[in-house]
Design a protein around this motif. Structure first.
Motif, PDB file in Angstrom:
ATOM      1  N   HIS A 145       0.970  -1.165   0.106  1.00 47.46           N
ATOM      2  CA  HIS A 145       0.079  -0.067  -0.013  1.00 47.46           C
ATOM      3  C   HIS A 145       0.774   1.126   0.074  1.00 47.46           C
ATOM      4  O   HIS A 145       2.094   1.361   0.616  1.00 47.46           O
ATOM      5  N   PRO A 146       0.581   2.177  -0.780  1.00 48.41           N
ATOM      6  CA  PRO A 146       1.335   3.391  -0.747  1.00 48.41           C
ATOM      7  C   PRO A 146       1.494   4.263   0.411  1.00 48.41           C
ATOM      8  O   PRO A 146       2.572   4.823   0.726  1.00 48.41           O
ATOM      9  N   THR A 147       0.463   3.995   1.480  1.00 50.62           N
ATOM     10  CA  THR A 147       0.472   4.961   2.561  1.00 50.62           C
ATOM     11  C   THR A 147       0.357   4.061   3.907  1.00 50.62           C
ATOM     12  O   THR A 147       0.584   4.840   4.976  1.00 50.62           O
ATOM     13  N   GLN A 148       0.046   2.839   3.669  1.00 45.45           N
ATOM     14  CA  GLN A 148      -0.262   2.211   4.916  1.00 45.45           C
ATOM     15  C   GLN A 148       0.735   0.671   4.939  1.00 45.45           C
ATOM     16  O   GLN A 148       1.010   0.502   3.614  1.00 45.45           O
ATOM     17  N   ARG A 149       0.992   0.072   6.034  1.00 49.98           N
ATOM     18  CA  ARG A 149       1.546  -1.105   6.123  1.00 49.98           C
ATOM     19  C   ARG A 149       0.684  -2.270   5.903  1.00 49.98           C
ATOM     20  O   ARG A 149       0.496  -3.049   6.587  1.00 49.98           O
ATOM     21  N   LEU A 150       0.391  -2.421   4.600  1.00 49.15           N
ATOM     22  CA  LEU A 150      -0.540  -3.438   3.908  1.00 49.15           C
ATOM     23  C   LEU A 150       0.122  -4.066   2.763  1.00 49.15           C
ATOM     24  O   LEU A 150       0.795  -3.297   2.142  1.00 49.15           O
ATOM     25  N   VAL A 151       0.114  -5.457   2.694  1.00 50.57           N
ATOM     26  CA  VAL A 151       0.633  -6.051   1.749  1.00 50.57           C
ATOM     27  C   VAL A 151      -0.410  -6.949   1.057  1.00 50.57           C
ATOM     28  O   VAL A 151      -1.189  -7.550   1.780  1.00 50.57           O
ATOM     29  N   VAL A 152      -0.458  -7.301  -0.267  1.00 54.91           N
ATOM     30  CA  VAL A 152      -1.145  -8.175  -0.775  1.00 54.91           C
ATOM     31  C   VAL A 152      -0.780  -8.927  -1.726  1.00 54.91           C
ATOM     32  O   VAL A 152       0.555  -8.395  -2.583  1.00 54.91           O
ATOM     33  N   THR A 153      -0.677 -10.396  -1.767  1.00 56.17           N
ATOM     34  CA  THR A 153       0.158 -11.133  -2.518  1.00 56.17           C
ATOM     35  C   THR A 153      -0.957 -12.124  -3.129  1.00 56.17           C
ATOM     36  O   THR A 153      -2.207 -12.345  -2.846  1.00 56.17           O
ATOM     37  N   SER A 154      -0.606 -12.454  -4.562  1.00 59.86           N
ATOM     38  CA  SER A 154      -1.652 -13.192  -5.572  1.00 59.86           C
ATOM     39  C   SER A 154      -0.937 -14.611  -5.905  1.00 59.86           C
ATOM     40  O   SER A 154       0.436 -14.547  -5.749  1.00 59.86           O
TER      41      SER A 154
END
Length: 493
Positions: free
Chosen positions: A331-340
């Motif tokens: 995420h550009p502003t938060q500590r979030l990650v998405v994996t596919s």
């Protein structure tokens, strides 16, 4: 008493004549006399079959005959309806070519008239909806897409590309030729080459505030390396046109490999500043977390790793996917990650609370999820080999808020932060643009003179350069810069 040979032969001839006459009588009889005649023929003919079996067969043939009679009656009614519709069309001033449907074979003429009628209905439908379609075209087909520059120099297909976040703005490409290159956006000249990997370079991402690049490779490692480039002065207009002609005439044949080195000679870096090696399989993607102090990598070993940049230590291993990972995004502003992953799912990992690493699994596709990316707002956009792209709301991820259906598998997508436009690179060499509501805006030009000639692998937006604000790369060994001009009316929608 014993009959003579002549009398026996005469009796057989007589029985044959009798049976023949019975068959003629049955054929020429009326509908009411048929059951009785069938019984007479059954009794008059000699057969070795049991009487019960012969009776059942006769009943079955009678049912088949009645079915054919019903079909014949239905065909007659259909022919009458077709004739009445043709007369109605003729009365409205529309002529129908062809002869009288009542002449010739029923099947041929009925199908011929039916095809003519369907063609007339199609014409009428198109005429009645032309105004609606034209009104849509007036607002959705005015996006101007123009090829600006081609970046040629890699010896193999280009998997990924990115644009630096700090000055000077340069374009980075990751290729299967084991190299990563930095390019001048305006001139198309190679400024720097990184050759520290021993395998295909599958991903490239730039640090948010420093001149550092993160690359992931098939050699099961991810590298962090520093770069320093100086942009060349823009050439005069005459040289620009000449370079454009050279780019357009470039061929990706093997004979051109030797020619590609000449105009793209540039400094080469062969040693990484930091090497991250904890995976047991190909590292397919990597990205920086917000702030640039940590990075996340995705691998074919079904896991994603979180590393500390300063110490190169493995902080956390993200496990749960059933098959190989295909992409990761932060995420550009938060500590979030998405994996596919190839397991048809993508997962959202939350690192905002250091003590809790929550994860959410989303099952919205039926095939490999090739990429999932964040937008500036609270949305996630996922693309898949099932030929769909879906827009999700982070606050309610139970079902997508928009679904885009295409005619080809979708590769690594990108979303414009300012204009909120989704760029879809396809296996069939097309690149399409959609808004966040799933409305198609444009398709990038593709012909023998411009556009990609093979599978398009990735797209990335450049919000800082209006002259060249979208880049695409493919397995034709080149990256292309585009100028996308979307009307303000479409941006508001």
């Amino acid at each position: 008493p014993v009959e003579s040979g002549n009398s026996a032969a005469a009796r057989q001839v007589k029985q044959k004549r009798k049976s023949h006459s019975l068959s003629i009588r049955r054929t020429n009889s009326t509908e009411q006399d048929r059951p009785g005649m069938q019984r007479d023929m059954l009794e008059g003919q000699e057969s070795k079959l049991p009487m019960a079996l012969r009776s059942n067969l006769l009943d079955l043939f009678g049912q088949i005959e009645r079915e054919f009679e019903n079909l014949y009656i239905e065909n007659l009614e259909l022919r009458r309806e077709i004739e009445s519709l043709n007369e109605r069309l003729a009365g409205e001033g529309q002529t129908v070519d062809g002869g009288d449907p009542s002449k010739g074979a029923l099947k041929t003429k009925a199908s011929h008239s039916t095809s003519q009628l369907s063609q007339k209905l199609k014409t009428t439908y198109k005429a009645s909806t032309s105004k609606i379609v034209s009104s849509f075209k007036a607002t959705t087909s005015r996006a101007v897409c123009q090829l600006v520059k081609e970046y040629v120099g890699h010896r193999d297909g280009i998997w990924d590309l990115a644009v630096t976040r700090v000055q000077p703005l340069v374009l980075g490409t990751a290729s299967a030729d084991h190299c990563s290159m930095l390019w001048s956006i305006e001139t198309g000249k190679c400024l720097l080459k990184y050759a520290g990997h021993a395998g295909s370079v599958n991903s490239i991402k730039f640090h948010p505030t420093e001149q550092m690049a993160l690359t992931a490779s098939g050699d099961q490692t991810a590298h962090i390396w520093r770069y320093m480039v100086q942009l060349p002065l823009p050439p005069p207009p005459a040289d620009i046109s000449a370079s454009l002609e050279d780019d357009v005439d470039f061929s990706d044949k093997d004979e051109a490999d030797g020619e590609a080195d000449g105009p793209n000679e540039c400094p080469t870096i062969r040693v990484a500043t930091t090497t991250l090696k904890s995976h047991q399989g190909v590292v397919i993607a990597a990205d920086w977390l917000v702030g640039g102090k940590q990075v996340v990598t995705a691998s074919w070993d079904r896991a994603a790793n979180l590393y500390d940049v300063e110490t190169s230590e493995l902080v956390h291993t993200l496990t749960g996917h059933d098959q190989e990972l295909t992409h990761c995004c932060t995420h550009p502003t938060q500590r979030l990650v998405v994996t596919s992953s190839r397991d048809t799912t993508f997962r959202l990992w939350d690192f905002r609370d250091p003590s809790i690493h929550s994860v959410k699994v989303f099952q919205g596709h039926t095939d490999t999820v090739t990429s999932a990316v964040f937008t500036v707002g609270d949305n996630v956009v996922s693309g898949s080999d099932d030929r769909t792209v879906k827009v999700w709301d982070l606050k309610n991820m139970r079902s997508p808020i928009a679904t885009i259906r295409t005619d080809s598998a979708v590769n690594r997508i990108s979303v414009s932060a300012n204009q909120r436009i989704i760029a879809l690179p396809h296996d069939n060499r097309q690149v399409r643009l959609f808004d966040m509501n799933g409305v198609r805006l444009a398709r990038l030009p593709r012909s023998n003179r411009q556009g990609h000639r093979r599978m398009v692998c990735c797209s990335v937006w450049n919000e800082e350069n209006q002259a060249c604000n979208l880049f695409t790369c493919g397995f034709d060994r080149q990256a292309i810069g585009w100028n996308i001009n979307i009307p303000a009316l479409l941006q508001e929608k």
